[in-house]
Design a protein around this motif. Structure first.
Motif, PDB file in Angstrom:
ATOM      1  N   UNK A  22       0.839  -1.120  -0.108  1.00 10.96           N
ATOM      2  CA  UNK A  22      -0.074   0.047  -0.105  1.00 10.96           C
ATOM      3  C   UNK A  22       0.759   1.176  -0.015  1.00 10.96           C
ATOM      4  N   UNK A  23       0.466   2.214  -0.877  1.00 14.20           N
ATOM      5  CA  UNK A  23       1.223   3.553  -0.926  1.00 14.20           C
ATOM      6  C   UNK A  23       0.181   4.561  -0.494  1.00 14.20           C
ATOM      7  N   UNK A  55      -2.334  -3.376  -9.899  1.00 14.58           N
ATOM      8  CA  UNK A  55      -2.227  -2.126  -9.315  1.00 14.58           C
ATOM      9  C   UNK A  55      -3.632  -1.569  -9.306  1.00 14.58           C
ATOM     10  N   UNK A  56      -4.145  -1.265  -8.162  1.00 11.18           N
ATOM     11  CA  UNK A  56      -5.431  -0.523  -8.068  1.00 11.18           C
ATOM     12  C   UNK A  56      -5.202   0.709  -7.084  1.00 11.18           C
ATOM     13  N   UNK A  57      -6.573   1.279  -7.066  1.00 11.08           N
ATOM     14  CA  UNK A  57      -6.344   2.824  -6.220  1.00 11.08           C
ATOM     15  C   UNK A  57      -7.555   2.863  -5.642  1.00 11.08           C
ATOM     16  N   UNK A  58      -7.701   3.455  -4.373  1.00 11.70           N
ATOM     17  CA  UNK A  58      -8.991   3.862  -3.699  1.00 11.70           C
ATOM     18  C   UNK A  58      -8.917   5.177  -3.274  1.00 11.70           C
ATOM     19  N   UNK A  59      -9.765   6.199  -3.839  1.00 16.72           N
ATOM     20  CA  UNK A  59      -9.531   7.404  -3.397  1.00 16.72           C
ATOM     21  C   UNK A  59     -10.344   7.622  -2.153  1.00 16.72           C
ATOM     22  N   UNK A  64      -5.128  12.557   1.026  1.00 18.84           N
ATOM     23  CA  UNK A  64      -4.158  11.183   0.817  1.00 18.84           C
ATOM     24  C   UNK A  64      -5.157  10.281  -0.152  1.00 18.84           C
ATOM     25  N   UNK A  65      -4.633   9.470  -1.200  1.00 11.61           N
ATOM     26  CA  UNK A  65      -5.161   8.585  -1.943  1.00 11.61           C
ATOM     27  C   UNK A  65      -4.369   7.330  -1.754  1.00 11.61           C
ATOM     28  N   UNK A  66      -5.015   6.218  -1.718  1.00  7.14           N
ATOM     29  CA  UNK A  66      -4.260   4.900  -1.191  1.00  7.14           C
ATOM     30  C   UNK A  66      -4.052   3.895  -2.732  1.00  7.14           C
ATOM     31  N   UNK A  67      -3.014   3.679  -3.107  1.00  8.53           N
ATOM     32  CA  UNK A  67      -2.625   2.842  -4.228  1.00  8.53           C
ATOM     33  C   UNK A  67      -2.187   1.522  -3.480  1.00  8.53           C
ATOM     34  N   UNK A  68      -2.558   0.566  -4.241  1.00 10.08           N
ATOM     35  CA  UNK A  68      -2.195  -0.907  -3.695  1.00 10.08           C
ATOM     36  C   UNK A  68      -1.715  -1.528  -4.949  1.00 10.08           C
ATOM     37  N   UNK A  69      -0.517  -2.422  -4.825  1.00 11.24           N
ATOM     38  CA  UNK A  69       0.063  -2.975  -5.910  1.00 11.24           C
ATOM     39  C   UNK A  69       0.263  -4.470  -5.240  1.00 11.24           C
ATOM     40  N   UNK A  70      -0.264  -5.754  -5.938  1.00  9.96           N
ATOM     41  CA  UNK A  70      -0.390  -6.936  -5.185  1.00  9.96           C
ATOM     42  C   UNK A  70       0.316  -7.920  -6.332  1.00  9.96           C
ATOM     43  N   UNK A  71       0.700  -8.974  -5.893  1.00 14.09           N
ATOM     44  CA  UNK A  71       1.119  -9.999  -6.508  1.00 14.09           C
ATOM     45  C   UNK A  71       0.750 -11.586  -5.727  1.00 14.09           C
ATOM     46  N   UNK A 110       3.841   9.259   0.902  1.00 13.31           N
ATOM     47  CA  UNK A 110       4.429   9.653   2.359  1.00 13.31           C
ATOM     48  C   UNK A 110       4.528   8.474   3.020  1.00 13.31           C
ATOM     49  N   UNK A 111       3.656   7.500   2.872  1.00  9.53           N
ATOM     50  CA  UNK A 111       4.027   6.176   3.720  1.00  9.53           C
ATOM     51  C   UNK A 111       3.757   4.908   2.866  1.00  9.53           C
ATOM     52  N   UNK A 112       4.496   3.717   3.136  1.00  9.25           N
ATOM     53  CA  UNK A 112       4.123   2.325   2.514  1.00  9.25           C
ATOM     54  C   UNK A 112       3.998   1.356   3.386  1.00  9.25           C
ATOM     55  N   UNK A 113       3.280   0.483   3.450  1.00 13.22           N
ATOM     56  CA  UNK A 113       3.289  -0.649   3.954  1.00 13.22           C
ATOM     57  C   UNK A 113       2.788  -1.793   3.488  1.00 13.22           C
ATOM     58  N   UNK A 114       3.017  -2.968   3.759  1.00  7.88           N
ATOM     59  CA  UNK A 114       2.714  -4.286   3.141  1.00  7.88           C
ATOM     60  C   UNK A 114       2.351  -5.340   3.958  1.00  7.88           C
ATOM     61  N   UNK A 115       1.576  -6.346   3.578  1.00  6.34           N
ATOM     62  CA  UNK A 115       1.060  -7.367   4.243  1.00  6.34           C
ATOM     63  C   UNK A 115       0.765  -8.360   3.197  1.00  6.34           C
TER      64      UNK A 115
END
Length: 128
Positions: A22-23, A55-59, A64-71, A110-115
């Motif tokens: 997540x970004x 890649x997806x985004x949720x406004x 701040x918007x949150x983008x996610x990148x997954x595999x 401005x922030x990144x996390x993963x799970x």
């Protein structure tokens, strides 16, 4: 929209795990973020890898918007194994093309996390 249960990991079937990054993207950083993700997808498709990246985004509204990148992954060991090497090789190509990539990324995120999630087909809301 792509779904986890529809993914096919290197012709092995639906994944057992999916890692999501997540970004948090500040206002004004959207263009750079989408450019970076778009170029990553282009380069990944040019490689021999059959691993899907989504890649997806949720406004959220506000600043701040949150983008996610997954595999997806079949095993937990894939997260640190050769598939991460594919990711690193794609990033190296991107840095080779654009030496200012760091400033583009840092200017927007401005922030990144993963799970990592375990996919449980029995809990899926889709029917196959």
């Amino acid at each position: 929209m792509p779904t986890v249960d529809g993914a096919n990991v290197n012709n092995q079937g639906p994944p057992n795990f999916i890692t999501v990054y997540y970004y948090g993207v500040q206002q004004g950083g959207t263009a750079n973020t989408e450019s970076v993700f778009g170029r990553f997808n282009e380069l990944a498709k040019q490689s021999d890898s059959t691993r899907p990246w989504i890649a997806m985004t949720k406004t959220l509204g506000g600043n701040v918007s949150v983008y996610s990148y997954s595999t997806p992954h079949m095993t937990m060991s894939e997260i640190l194994g050769p598939n991460q090497l594919e990711f690193q090789e794609t990033l190296q190509k991107m840095y080779g093309e654009d030496p200012d990539l760091d400033s583009k990324v840092r200017g927007g995120w401005n922030w990144i996390w993963s799970e990592t999630w375990r996919f449980r087909p029995e809990l899926s809301t889709t029917s196959n």
